[in-house]
Write a protein that holds these residues in place. Sequence first.
Motif, short mmCIF file in Angstrom:
data_model
loop_
_atom_site.label_atom_id
_atom_site.label_comp_id
_atom_site.label_asym_id
_atom_site.label_seq_id
_atom_site.Cartn_x
_atom_site.Cartn_y
_atom_site.Cartn_z
N ALA A 176 0.83 -1.21 0.00
CA ALA A 176 0.00 0.00 0.00
C ALA A 176 0.86 1.26 0.00
CB ALA A 176 -0.92 0.00 1.21
N MET A 177 1.91 1.26 0.82
CA MET A 177 2.74 2.44 0.94
C MET A 177 3.55 2.75 -0.32
SD MET A 177 2.29 4.08 3.83
CE MET A 177 0.55 3.86 3.44
N THR A 178 3.75 1.74 -1.17
CA THR A 178 4.44 1.98 -2.44
C THR A 178 3.47 1.96 -3.63
OG1 THR A 178 5.00 -0.38 -2.56
CG2 THR A 178 6.68 1.10 -1.70
N ARG A 179 2.19 1.85 -3.37
CA ARG A 179 1.16 1.78 -4.41
C ARG A 179 1.55 0.71 -5.44
NH1 ARG A 179 0.48 7.08 -5.25
NH2 ARG A 179 1.59 7.19 -7.22
N ALA A 180 1.82 -0.48 -4.94
CA ALA A 180 2.37 -1.57 -5.76
C ALA A 180 1.37 -2.04 -6.81
CB ALA A 180 2.76 -2.74 -4.86
N SER A 181 1.93 -2.64 -7.85
CA SER A 181 1.12 -3.30 -8.87
C SER A 181 1.82 -4.61 -9.22
CB SER A 181 0.91 -2.38 -10.07
OG SER A 181 2.14 -1.92 -10.59
N GLY A 182 1.82 -5.01 -10.49
CA GLY A 182 2.50 -6.25 -10.83
C GLY A 182 1.87 -6.95 -12.01
N THR A 183 1.98 -8.28 -11.98
CA THR A 183 1.65 -9.06 -13.18
C THR A 183 0.16 -9.04 -13.53
OG1 THR A 183 1.40 -11.11 -11.90
CG2 THR A 183 3.58 -10.63 -12.76
N THR A 184 -0.72 -8.82 -12.57
CA THR A 184 -2.17 -8.89 -12.84
C THR A 184 -2.81 -7.52 -13.02
OG1 THR A 184 -2.67 -8.91 -10.48
CG2 THR A 184 -2.41 -11.05 -11.57
N TYR A 208 -11.85 15.11 0.68
CA TYR A 208 -10.57 14.69 0.10
C TYR A 208 -10.41 13.18 0.22
CZ TYR A 208 -9.17 19.63 0.49
OH TYR A 208 -9.10 20.99 0.38
N ASP A 209 -9.77 12.60 -0.76
CA ASP A 209 -9.54 11.15 -0.76
C ASP A 209 -8.24 10.86 0.00
OD1 ASP A 209 -9.18 8.47 -1.25
OD2 ASP A 209 -9.69 8.59 -3.39
N LEU A 210 -8.35 10.69 1.30
CA LEU A 210 -7.16 10.48 2.13
C LEU A 210 -6.55 9.09 1.91
CD1 LEU A 210 -8.23 12.15 5.50
CD2 LEU A 210 -6.88 13.11 3.63
N THR A 211 -7.38 8.14 1.47
CA THR A 211 -6.82 6.83 1.14
C THR A 211 -5.84 6.96 -0.02
OG1 THR A 211 -8.86 5.73 1.86
CG2 THR A 211 -7.35 4.46 0.47
N ALA A 212 -6.24 7.68 -1.06
CA ALA A 212 -5.36 7.88 -2.21
C ALA A 212 -4.11 8.65 -1.82
CB ALA A 212 -6.11 8.62 -3.32
N LEU A 213 -4.25 9.59 -0.88
CA LEU A 213 -3.08 10.36 -0.42
C LEU A 213 -2.07 9.45 0.27
CD1 LEU A 213 -1.63 13.05 0.13
CD2 LEU A 213 -2.98 13.24 2.24
N MET A 214 -2.55 8.54 1.10
CA MET A 214 -1.65 7.67 1.84
C MET A 214 -1.04 6.59 0.94
SD MET A 214 -1.28 8.67 4.89
CE MET A 214 -2.02 10.02 5.83
N LEU A 215 -1.80 6.11 -0.06
CA LEU A 215 -1.27 5.10 -0.97
C LEU A 215 -0.10 5.69 -1.76
CD1 LEU A 215 -4.60 3.59 -2.30
CD2 LEU A 215 -2.85 2.35 -1.01
N GLY A 216 1.05 5.06 -1.68
CA GLY A 216 2.22 5.57 -2.37
C GLY A 216 2.99 6.61 -1.59
N SER A 217 2.60 6.90 -0.36
CA SER A 217 3.29 7.92 0.43
C SER A 217 4.59 7.41 1.05
CB SER A 217 2.37 8.45 1.53
OG SER A 217 2.03 7.42 2.45
N GLU A 218 4.85 6.10 0.95
CA GLU A 218 6.11 5.49 1.34
C GLU A 218 6.47 5.74 2.81
OE1 GLU A 218 9.13 6.48 -1.55
OE2 GLU A 218 7.86 5.89 -3.22
N GLY A 219 5.44 5.82 3.66
CA GLY A 219 5.69 5.99 5.08
C GLY A 219 6.13 7.39 5.47
N THR A 220 6.02 8.36 4.56
CA THR A 220 6.44 9.72 4.87
C THR A 220 5.36 10.54 5.55
OG1 THR A 220 5.79 10.54 2.69
CG2 THR A 220 8.06 9.74 2.93
N LEU A 221 4.12 10.06 5.55
CA LEU A 221 3.00 10.80 6.15
C LEU A 221 2.42 10.10 7.37
CD1 LEU A 221 1.05 11.86 2.92
CD2 LEU A 221 2.79 13.15 4.18
N GLY A 222 2.68 8.83 7.54
CA GLY A 222 2.12 8.08 8.66
C GLY A 222 2.45 6.61 8.54
N LEU A 223 2.03 5.85 9.55
CA LEU A 223 2.28 4.41 9.60
C LEU A 223 0.94 3.68 9.55
CD1 LEU A 223 4.94 4.45 12.46
CD2 LEU A 223 5.39 4.09 10.02
N VAL A 224 0.76 2.84 8.54
CA VAL A 224 -0.50 2.14 8.38
C VAL A 224 -0.57 0.96 9.35
CG1 VAL A 224 0.40 0.74 6.47
CG2 VAL A 224 -2.05 1.01 6.73
N THR A 225 -1.70 0.83 10.05
CA THR A 225 -1.88 -0.24 11.04
C THR A 225 -3.02 -1.19 10.68
OG1 THR A 225 -3.21 1.29 12.38
CG2 THR A 225 -0.88 1.05 12.95
N GLU A 226 -3.88 -0.82 9.74
CA GLU A 226 -4.92 -1.71 9.23
C GLU A 226 -5.19 -1.33 7.78
OE1 GLU A 226 -8.66 -1.80 11.23
OE2 GLU A 226 -7.78 -2.30 13.19
#
Length: 457
Positions: A142-150, A187-205
Amino acid sequence: MTIATALDALSSLLGERLSRSKSELELHARSESYFPPVVPDAIAYPQSLSDVQGLVKICAEHRCPMIGWGAGTSLEGHGLAVRGGVVIDFTRMNKLLELRPADMDVTVQPGVTREALNEELRATGLFFPVDPGANATLGGMAMTRASGTTTVRYGSMRDNVLGMQVVLADGRVIRTGTRARKSAAGYDLTALMLGSEGTLGLVTELTLKLHGIPEATSAGICAFPDMHAAVSAVMETIQMGIPMARIEFVDAATARAFTAYSGMAMSEAPHLLVEFHGSDASVAQDAERFAEIVADHGASTFRWSAREEERRALWALRHNGYYAILASRKGARALVTDICVPISRLADAVEQTQADIAASLIPGPILGHVGDGNFHAILLIDPDQPAEIEEAKRLSHRMAERALALGGTCTGEHGIGMGKTGYMRAEHGDGWDVMGQIKTALDPMNLMNPGKLVPAR
C-alpha cells in the motif's frame, strides 16, 4: 532530547520487542538493490495499534526518525534509515482481522503478506489479485502503491484498497475511506496515503477489495523473432479488447537466464507469457484469438494449458525472474529500473533501451508487465567496480528521461524512495512542492521516513 533517550523510553514500552542486536540491525540495513547498507539505531516490533501509537508519541517527543518496514523487498531504498532512528518492523502485526465474503472485502494488519492472505481465502472462492512478484507485506504494498503481473486486469493497490487506519506523526489515529465502493465525501485520504512510502504516517490496518476466483484459467507462452514483433503483438491484443489477466514480456537474455536457473528450456528469443481468466469456453476462445494475433507477428506456436501445475510452473518462472537474472552473473548486484509509458510508445521505449544496454559496459536483461506499458531492465553490476555502478546509473537515467519524454513516468510500481527523487521535479513540476507542503503539514518535524520522496529539508 536525543535518540538515546528515545530508545530508553521505547525499551520501557516494548521490552524485548525493541532490538539493538547487531544481527537485527544489519538485517534492516540492507535493501534488495545496490544501495550501501545504512544501520539504524534500533528495530521496533509492534504488535498492536497501541504499540504503534505509543512509539510514535515517544519518537515525536524525542525527535527520533521513524521508518516503516514490511518484508524488505523495496528497490529504491525506501526502508533505509538514512538519518538514523528506529526501523518499525510490522511483520508481527500479521493478523486477518475480519473477512466479509458477502461484501467481498477483508480487513488485515499491515504485516500480512499477499501469499498468506490468499492462503486464508482459499476456501471462500475469493482472492486478492495484486501480485508484484515478491511475497511483500500488504502494508508495504500500500505504501508503495504496488502493482504487478495482474494489473492489466485487476488494477494496482490504488484500485484495491478501500480504506486504511493510519497513525500520524503526532500520534493521532485516522481512518481513511469506508467499505462502500465509492464516496464523494471530501478529500480522498486513502489515495493520499497510498504511495506515500511511510512519509506521512504508519498504516496499522487495511481494508481490501477481493475478487472471485475465476471458473477457469489458462496460461501460455510463445517466442518472437525480435522485440518489436513481441511488443506489437501486445499492443494489438490490447486494442482488440482481449481480456488478459496477465501479459508479461521477457527478452532473449532473460529467457537464457530462465533456462539456466530453472531447467525449463526456452529458446534464446523474446517471449510473451500470458494468462486468461473466465469460463472454460471463454478462456479457450481468448487463447485461440491470441494465438492468431501472435502468429501474424511471426511468433512460434502459442503453447497454452489450463492445467494448474503447468500454469504454476510458468508463473514461478516469472516470479523468480529477478533471482534467475542475478544468478546469470556470479556475485552481481542489481540496479532494477522501472519505467512506464503509454502503450503506443512501448515499442520505442523498449527498443531504445535495448540499444543503450547493448552499447554499454554491463548486461541488462529486460522484462516487464507490458500489458500496462511497464517494464524493467535488471542492470547487473559488480559492486566492487565503481565504473559499473556509474554505468548502471547512467543507463537508468536515460530510461527515466526517455519515459518522461514519451509521456510516461520514471516509476510504474517501485516508487521513489531516495533513488528517484531526482526525477520528481521534471515529472511533477510545482506539484512536487505541493507534496512537500503536505508532508510539512502532517509531519512538521520531518520524522516519518525522512530523506525520501519529497523535496529535502
